[in-house]
Scaffold this motif. Structure first.
Motif, PDB file in Angstrom:
ATOM      1  N   LEU A  10       0.824  -1.095  -0.078  1.00 59.69           N
ATOM      2  CA  LEU A  10       0.066  -0.015  -0.107  1.00 59.69           C
ATOM      3  C   LEU A  10       0.970   1.136  -0.029  1.00 59.69           C
ATOM      4  N   ILE A 320       3.699  -1.216   4.019  1.00 60.41           N
ATOM      5  CA  ILE A 320       3.148   0.032   3.571  1.00 60.41           C
ATOM      6  C   ILE A 320       4.148   1.047   3.565  1.00 60.41           C
ATOM      7  N   LEU A 338      -6.846   7.430  -2.753  1.00 56.95           N
ATOM      8  CA  LEU A 338      -7.025   6.457  -1.662  1.00 56.95           C
ATOM      9  C   LEU A 338      -8.466   6.034  -0.984  1.00 56.95           C
ATOM     10  N   LYS A 339      -8.960   4.906  -0.963  1.00 52.81           N
ATOM     11  CA  LYS A 339     -10.086   4.342  -0.476  1.00 52.81           C
ATOM     12  C   LYS A 339      -9.989   4.359   1.147  1.00 52.81           C
ATOM     13  N   ARG A 341     -11.132   2.111   2.679  1.00 51.88           N
ATOM     14  CA  ARG A 341     -10.985   0.621   3.228  1.00 51.88           C
ATOM     15  C   ARG A 341      -9.496   0.566   3.423  1.00 51.88           C
ATOM     16  N   ASP A 342      -8.524   1.361   2.576  1.00 51.76           N
ATOM     17  CA  ASP A 342      -7.004   1.286   2.721  1.00 51.76           C
ATOM     18  C   ASP A 342      -6.730   1.988   3.879  1.00 51.76           C
ATOM     19  N   ASP A 345      -7.081  -0.129   6.634  1.00 57.76           N
ATOM     20  CA  ASP A 345      -6.218  -1.095   6.867  1.00 57.76           C
ATOM     21  C   ASP A 345      -4.733  -0.630   7.718  1.00 57.76           C
TER      22      ASP A 345
END
Ligand code: PLP
Length: 361
Positions: A10, A320, A338-339, A341-342, A345
């Motif tokens: 990521l 990451i 950038l979502k 969800r990410d 995380d």
């Protein structure tokens, strides 16, 4: 991103805030490929319609339709040209820059950068006056003493290399007011903090005061080298003052247009606001982290000495990427796509790594 063994990462650093719409975004790839089939480059000795198309689109998306566009290849070059243009405009030599600023590595840009290690003896000049960032009184005093000699004031809306330091609205308003009063040019270095990253196209615009020149690079091409400056209409373009061979070539324009189209289509500035807000709120809840700051998807936080492996552990244990600013700041400069969800995380991974380090102590 994936490495050569297929492991997934990521990327919250975007290679220095460059990846604005996402690595190899399909629309960006298509636009560049299609352009490559037609023509990749011709010099500025001919009219290049794509430049006009880019100028119109940039004017629209940035909310500055009456500004003129000059295209070049890097952030340093954009600032170099901005400082030079200001000096042509008012015939003056002095520049005001601020503590912890970074404006690039070419001669004038580096002279206006507050880091002695980057300044070669040949770049040393008395023409740049460094003042403390966000201190209105020092600025006012400097103008009172040297006002008629000051050509320009250059400032990042959010300092990047200097550690994610946000310029206060009142400070930017003061710059606008003093530049008007004394005939100096206000240059908004938006190379890192611009192009929608803060949630506004230019982070300086949170202050509600226009700059005379905005410089941009990094996110402008999503990895294709392209940069530029937009110039307020009262600064008139004159033949021969600025020039470039590669600046504004066909491929660069295609890449830059693709970026603006995706920013609009996917509403990425809105995403920078909401995902950035979520990240900052969650980071503030983690007691070990200090001084969470920034705007949109340009975020910094300080890490105490005991957690100094955190950045490396995020990379090696969690895959990451994050950025840093010495001595102890972690910088987040992800794609504007950038979502949530990410982001979630990342917060989980961050907590886990902090816990692991704390257990060892
Ligand atoms: C605020 C700012 N200005 C200028 C530059 C220089 O840009 P470039 O490396 O494209 O010359 C940078 C690069 O990090 C930057 O962050």
């Amino acid at each position: 991103m994936w490495d050569d063994t297929g492991d997934q990462y990521l990327d919250l650093y975007g290679g220095h805030a460059v990846i604005s719409i996402g690595h190899t975004h399909p629309h960006w790839v298509k636009r560049i490929e299609e352009q490559l089939e037609k023509i990749a480059f011709y010099s500025n000795s001919v009219r290049i319609p794509l430049q006009a198309e880019l100028a119109d689109k940039l004017g629209k998306v940035s909310g500055k339709p009456d500004y003129q566009l000059f295209l070049c290849n890097s952030g340093a070059e954009a600032n170099e040209n901005a400082l030079k243009l200001a000096s042509f405009h008012n015939g003056r030599k002095k520049i005001i820059a601020f503590s912890r600023s970074f404006h690039g590595r070419t001669s004038l840009a580096v002279s206006a950068t507050d880091n002695k290690n980057y300044i070669a003896p040949v770049n040393e000049t008395d023409n740049v006056l460094f003042l403390p960032f966000n201190e209105e009184e020092a600025l006012q005093d400097c103008f009172q003493k040297n006002g008629k000699e000051i050509s320009s004031v250059i400032i990042e809306g959010i300092q990047g290399v200097g550690g994610i330091n946000v310029a206060e609205n009142s400070f930017l308003q003061k710059i606008r007011q003093l530049c008007d009063e004394y005939g100096a040019v206000y240059i908004a270095d938006s190379v890192q903090c611009g192009y929608g990253r803060s949630g506004k196209f230019f982070s300086h615009d949170f202050a509600g005061a226009n700059a005379d020149i905005y410089t941009m690079a990094k996110g402008m091409g999503n990895g294709f080298p392209v940069a530029g400056l937009i110039i307020a209409p009262h600064i008139k373009a004159k033949h021969f003052q600025l020039g470039t061979t590669f600046g504004g070539n066909h491929l660069a324009c295609a890449a830059a247009l693709a970026v603006l189209e995706v920013i609009e289509e996917e509403k990425l500035m809105g995403n920078a606001v909401t995902t950035g807000h979520y990240l900052q709120e969650e980071l503030k809840k983690i007691p070990e982290l200090e001084n969470v700051r920034g705007k949109g998807l340009m975020i910094g936080f300080d890490v105490p000495e005991g957690l100094k492996e955190l950045k490396n552990n995020l990379l090696w244990n969690q895959k990451i990427f994050t950025g840093e600013s010495r001595p102890n700041t972690i910088r987040l400069l992800p794609s504007l796509a950038l979502k949530k969800r990410d982001a979630e995380d990342f917060i989980e991974a961050l907590k886990e790594e902090i816990e692991k380090i704390m257990e060892k102590v």
